[in-house]
Design an enzyme around this catalytic site. Sequence first.
Site, PDB file in Angstrom:
ATOM      1  N   TYR A 165      57.445   8.189 104.345  1.00  0.00           N
ATOM      2  CA  TYR A 165      56.878   8.117 103.404  1.00  0.00           C
ATOM      3  C   TYR A 165      55.431   8.098 103.249  1.00  0.00           C
ATOM      4  O   TYR A 165      54.781   9.471 103.162  1.00  0.00           O
ATOM      5  CB  TYR A 165      56.948   7.437 101.827  1.00  0.00           C
ATOM      6  CG  TYR A 165      56.655   7.979 100.224  1.00  0.00           C
ATOM      7  CD1 TYR A 165      57.116   9.045  99.775  1.00  0.00           C
ATOM      8  CD2 TYR A 165      55.293   7.402  99.858  1.00  0.00           C
ATOM      9  CE1 TYR A 165      56.382   9.288  99.175  1.00  0.00           C
ATOM     10  CE2 TYR A 165      54.847   7.808  98.194  1.00  0.00           C
ATOM     11  CZ  TYR A 165      55.567   8.352  98.634  1.00  0.00           C
ATOM     12  OH  TYR A 165      54.614   8.669  97.035  1.00  0.00           O
ATOM     13  N   LYS A 184      52.739  11.474 103.672  1.00  0.00           N
ATOM     14  CA  LYS A 184      51.809  12.283 102.038  1.00  0.00           C
ATOM     15  C   LYS A 184      50.533  12.410 103.717  1.00  0.00           C
ATOM     16  O   LYS A 184      49.623  13.132 102.919  1.00  0.00           O
ATOM     17  CB  LYS A 184      51.842  10.832 101.557  1.00  0.00           C
ATOM     18  CG  LYS A 184      53.912  10.806 100.591  1.00  0.00           C
ATOM     19  CD  LYS A 184      53.385  11.971  99.225  1.00  0.00           C
ATOM     20  CE  LYS A 184      54.431  12.211  98.932  1.00  0.00           C
ATOM     21  NZ  LYS A 184      54.436  13.530  97.895  1.00  0.00           N
TER      22      LYS A 184
END
Length: 164
Positions: free
Chosen positions: A155, A159
Amino acid sequence: MEGIDGLRVVVTGSSRGIGRAAAVRLGALGARVVINGTQASALAETAAALEAVGAEYRMVTGSVAEPATAQALIDSAVSAFGGVDAVVNNAGIVRDRTLLKMSVEEWDDVIAVHLRGAFLVTQAAARAMKESGGGHILQVVSNSGLAGGFGQANYAAAKAGMMG
């Protein structure tokens, strides 16, 4: 808010959470919205919320990690509304797992939706926007992209990539 009425906006990952809230708020302010998600039933709930505020919308079900879905989002805005003025790249998934236990598939799934999906939708939108004189791309990112978090290497990487 001034300047929203009549805008043609694509909101990825709008079947729940931040994406749904953004799509419904934009619709309530007069934007024409293309909504997207992978679960038709959840996307139908967003559609009902848009109908409740009198918004004009179109739906595209599917994963933004798939080139055909990303293109369909932009094509839907162009065919229904005459173009696209803004994209909100919000689609995302989590596959929390510590680095030592994370599978390649868990890594790839998160990178595909967040990073490849944002790339594909942005690329398709940029082509349409170039023809009409410009537009706006909003990337929904997270502090995780700056500092990471335990069990979220995939993640955080996705991002951070979106910020880049």
